[in-house]
Write an enzyme that holds these catalytic residues in place. Structure first.
Site, PDB file in Angstrom:
ATOM      1  N   LYS A  31     -10.384   9.344   2.662  1.00 33.32           N
ATOM      2  CA  LYS A  31     -11.031   8.804   3.877  1.00 33.32           C
ATOM      3  C   LYS A  31     -10.185   9.157   5.092  1.00 33.32           C
ATOM      4  O   LYS A  31      -8.981   9.379   4.996  1.00 33.32           O
ATOM      5  CB  LYS A  31     -11.246   7.287   3.796  1.00 33.32           C
ATOM      6  CG  LYS A  31      -9.969   6.436   3.847  1.00 33.32           C
ATOM      7  CD  LYS A  31      -9.499   6.071   5.238  1.00 33.32           C
ATOM      8  CE  LYS A  31      -8.133   5.408   5.185  1.00 33.32           C
ATOM      9  NZ  LYS A  31      -7.125   5.763   6.090  1.00 33.32           N
ATOM     10  N   ALA A  72      -0.367   9.844   2.742  1.00 34.74           N
ATOM     11  CA  ALA A  72      -0.808  10.779   3.776  1.00 34.74           C
ATOM     12  C   ALA A  72      -1.681  10.133   4.845  1.00 34.74           C
ATOM     13  O   ALA A  72      -2.046  10.774   5.820  1.00 34.74           O
ATOM     14  CB  ALA A  72      -1.593  11.910   3.116  1.00 34.74           C
ATOM     15  N   GLY A  73      -2.082   8.855   4.650  1.00 37.36           N
ATOM     16  CA  GLY A  73      -3.046   8.230   5.567  1.00 37.36           C
ATOM     17  C   GLY A  73      -4.478   8.548   5.192  1.00 37.36           C
ATOM     18  O   GLY A  73      -5.399   8.362   5.978  1.00 37.36           O
ATOM     19  N   LEU A  74      -4.676   9.033   3.948  1.00 39.03           N
ATOM     20  CA  LEU A  74      -6.006   9.440   3.494  1.00 39.03           C
ATOM     21  C   LEU A  74      -6.557   8.524   2.395  1.00 39.03           C
ATOM     22  O   LEU A  74      -7.605   8.804   1.810  1.00 39.03           O
ATOM     23  CB  LEU A  74      -5.960  10.886   2.983  1.00 39.03           C
ATOM     24  CG  LEU A  74      -5.604  11.947   4.035  1.00 39.03           C
ATOM     25  CD1 LEU A  74      -5.386  13.313   3.371  1.00 39.03           C
ATOM     26  CD2 LEU A  74      -6.682  12.045   5.105  1.00 39.03           C
ATOM     27  N   ALA A  75      -5.839   7.448   2.103  1.00 42.71           N
ATOM     28  CA  ALA A  75      -6.289   6.435   1.135  1.00 42.71           C
ATOM     29  C   ALA A  75      -6.503   6.978  -0.271  1.00 42.71           C
ATOM     30  O   ALA A  75      -7.349   6.469  -1.014  1.00 42.71           O
ATOM     31  CB  ALA A  75      -7.563   5.733   1.627  1.00 42.71           C
ATOM     32  N   ASP A  86      -7.652  -0.982   1.745  1.00 42.63           N
ATOM     33  CA  ASP A  86      -8.640   0.094   1.907  1.00 42.63           C
ATOM     34  C   ASP A  86      -9.557   0.262   0.702  1.00 42.63           C
ATOM     35  O   ASP A  86     -10.476   1.076   0.726  1.00 42.63           O
ATOM     36  CB  ASP A  86      -7.931   1.449   2.112  1.00 42.63           C
ATOM     37  CG  ASP A  86      -7.282   1.559   3.470  1.00 42.63           C
ATOM     38  OD1 ASP A  86      -7.627   0.770   4.366  1.00 42.63           O
ATOM     39  OD2 ASP A  86      -6.428   2.449   3.631  1.00 42.63           O
ATOM     40  N   PRO A 127      -3.405  14.487  -0.893  1.00 46.78           N
ATOM     41  CA  PRO A 127      -1.957  14.337  -0.706  1.00 46.78           C
ATOM     42  C   PRO A 127      -1.526  12.858  -0.761  1.00 46.78           C
ATOM     43  O   PRO A 127      -2.284  11.969  -0.397  1.00 46.78           O
ATOM     44  CB  PRO A 127      -1.708  14.905   0.693  1.00 46.78           C
ATOM     45  CG  PRO A 127      -2.903  15.706   1.037  1.00 46.78           C
ATOM     46  CD  PRO A 127      -4.055  15.200   0.222  1.00 46.78           C
TER      47      PRO A 127
HETATM   48  O1  C5P Z   1      -3.144  -3.511   1.603  1.00 46.06           O
HETATM   49  P1  C5P Z   1      -2.157  -2.418   1.369  1.00 46.06           P
HETATM   50  O2  C5P Z   1      -1.290  -2.702   0.179  1.00 46.06           O
HETATM   51  O3  C5P Z   1      -2.776  -1.074   1.327  1.00 46.06           O
HETATM   52  O4  C5P Z   1      -1.202  -2.414   2.658  1.00 46.06           O
HETATM   53  C1  C5P Z   1       0.069  -1.821   2.652  1.00 46.06           C
HETATM   54  C2  C5P Z   1       0.940  -2.470   3.720  1.00 46.06           C
HETATM   55  O5  C5P Z   1       0.433  -2.139   5.025  1.00 46.06           O
HETATM   56  C3  C5P Z   1       0.919  -3.979   3.684  1.00 46.06           C
HETATM   57  O6  C5P Z   1       1.929  -4.463   2.834  1.00 46.06           O
HETATM   58  C4  C5P Z   1       1.188  -4.361   5.132  1.00 46.06           C
HETATM   59  O7  C5P Z   1       2.563  -4.285   5.401  1.00 46.06           O
HETATM   60  C5  C5P Z   1       0.525  -3.249   5.900  1.00 46.06           C
HETATM   61  N1  C5P Z   1      -0.822  -3.616   6.383  1.00 46.06           N
HETATM   62  C6  C5P Z   1      -0.963  -4.465   7.469  1.00 46.06           C
HETATM   63  N2  C5P Z   1      -2.211  -4.785   7.919  1.00 46.06           N
HETATM   64  C7  C5P Z   1      -3.316  -4.264   7.324  1.00 46.06           C
HETATM   65  C8  C5P Z   1      -3.197  -3.386   6.228  1.00 46.06           C
HETATM   66  C9  C5P Z   1      -1.941  -3.070   5.787  1.00 46.06           C
HETATM   67  O8  C5P Z   1       0.039  -4.943   8.026  1.00 46.06           O
HETATM   68  N3  C5P Z   1      -4.518  -4.586   7.806  1.00 46.06           N
END
Ligand code: C5P
Length: 291
Positions: free
Chosen positions: A11, A97-100, A136, A94
Site C-alpha cells: 500500500k 519500507a513504508g509499504l505495509a 495497517d 521491500p
Molecule cells: O500498529 P503498528 O505495530 O504497525 O505500529 C508500529 C508503531 O508505530 C507503534 O508501536 C507506534 O509507535 C507507531 N504508531 C503510532 N500511531 C499510529 C500507528 C503507529 O504512533 N497510528
C-alpha cells in the site's frame, strides 16, 4: 493436504495527517490509503495442529515477532484451537519500507486461514482480529482506496480509482515506524493541505488533482534523517512525475506518472542505483469472500 495461494498487495498513503498523540501512545491519524500491484504471495497449507512460518527472504524473522505468525496464532486462539497451518511467504515487497508489506501478509493470513479452515468469519470478526495485529492490517484485508482514521484501523471505503500509475523507489535504508512517530512534532506538518481535497479528487477520479494534493506529515521527520528521499523526489519531478511523496513512515518514495510506459521506463532508470524500484498501478478492493 490443501494448498492455497494468497496475494498480498503493498500500500501507499496518498495523504497522511497526524491529528495528535493519544493516551495509549499511538497517534490519531487521517490517511487516504491505496493498494498497489506489488505483491507478496502466501502459500498456505493445512497441517495438523502446528503453526509454521517460512520466508524466501533470509532477513525476515519467522518466529513470534513475524506478523504472519502473530495473525495465525490469533486466528487459531480465537476461532480454531485445534487447527494448524504451514505458511510460506514469497517476499517481493521491500522490508521496513513504508509499504505495509508485513501488515499485508498478516491480512492475507487472516483471509487465507478463514478460507482454509472453513471459519466463515464475518468482515467485522476479521477486522477486529486484524486491528489487534497492527494498525495497517485492517486496511489490507480489502485494499483498494480507503480513508483510515483512529490509529489507522477505522476504515471507510472510497470510490474505486482507475488509471493510477506509479513508480516506487526505495532507497537502501530501513526505517522503524515507531521511531518516526516518536520523533514527530506537531510543527513538522509542512503545509496546511487537508484531506478533503484528496477525497474530492478520488471521488472524481481526477488523477491530476490527486497528484497535486499528495501530502504526508511524517515526511519531514524521515527526510531530515535521510537526504536521499528529497533527492529522489526531485529527480522524479525532473523526469515528469505529476506528484511525488514518501509513503507512510518511509523511506519509499512514489511518483504519480502518466501511464504504464512512463512508469516502466522510470522504474528501469532508477533500478541501476536503487534495485528496489517498481512500476505499479492502483488496485481495486477485493470482493467479499475473495482471498
Ligand atoms: O500498529 P503498528 O505495530 O504497525 O505500529 C508500529 C508503531 O508505530 C507503534 O508501536 C507506534 O509507535 C507507531 N504508531 C503510532 N500511531 C499510529 C500507528 C503507529 O504512533 N497510528
Amino acid at each position: 493436504m490443501r494448498l492455497i495461494r494468497v496475494p498480498c498487495p503493498a500500500k501507499i498513503n496518498l495523504t497522511l495527517k497526524v491529528l495528535g498523540k493519544r493516551a495509549d501512545g499511538y497517534h490519531e491519524l487521517e490517511t487516504v490509503m491505496q493498494s498497489v500491484s506489488l505483491l507478496d504471495v502466501l502459500h498456505i497449507s493445512d497441517t495438523p495442529g502446528t503453526l509454521e512460518v517460512g520466508c524466501t527472504h533470509p532477513l525476515v524473522p519467522v518466529g513470534e515477532e513475524n506478523l504472519v505468525y502473530k495473525a495465525a496464532k490469533m486466528m487459531r486462539e480465537r476461532y480454531a484451537p485445534a487447527a494448524g497451518a504451514s505458511i510460506q511467504i514469497e517476499k517481493n515487497i521491500p522490508l521496513a519500507a513504508g509499504l505495509a508489506g508485513g501488515s499485508s501478509d498478516a491480512a492475507g493470513t487472516i483471509r487465507g486461514l478463514n478460507h482454509l479452515w472453513g471459519l466463515n468469519l464475518t468482515p467485522q470478526e476479521m477486522e477486529e482480529t486484524a486491528s489487534l495485529v497492527g494498525s495497517d492490517v485492517t486496511f489490507c484485508l480489502r485494499g483498494g482506496t480507503a480513508l483510515a482514521r483512529g490509529r489507522g484501523e477505522l476504515i471507510s471505503p472510497l470510490p474505486r480509482l482507475t488509471g493510477l500509475w506509479l513508480v516506487l523507489v526505495k532507497p537502501p535504508l530501513e526505517v522503524s515506524t515507531g521511531a518516526v512517530y516518536q520523533a514527530y512534532r506537531p510543527g513538522d506538518s509542512e503545509n496546511r493541505r487537508d484531506t478533503r481535497r484528496m477525497l474530492e479528487a478520488v471521488a472524481s477520479n481526477n488523477l491530476n488533482m490527486i497528484a497535486e494534493n499528495l501530502f504526508n506529515d511524517l515526511e519531514l521527520v524521515t527526510r531530515a534523517w535521510y537526504p536521499e528521499i528529497e533527492a529522489i523526489k526531485q529527480e522524479l519531478r525532473e523526469y515528469g512525475a505529476r506528484g511525488v511523496l514518501m509513503s507512510g513512515s518511509g523511506p519509499t518514495v512514489f511518483g504519480v506518472v502518466d501511464g504504464p510506459e512512463r512508469a516502466r521506463s522510470l522504474a528501469e532508470l532508477f533500478r541501476d542505483r536503487y534495485p528496489e524500484s517498481y512500476a505499479v498501478y492502483g488496485l481495486p478492493p477485493l470482493e467479499a469472500g475473495e482471498i
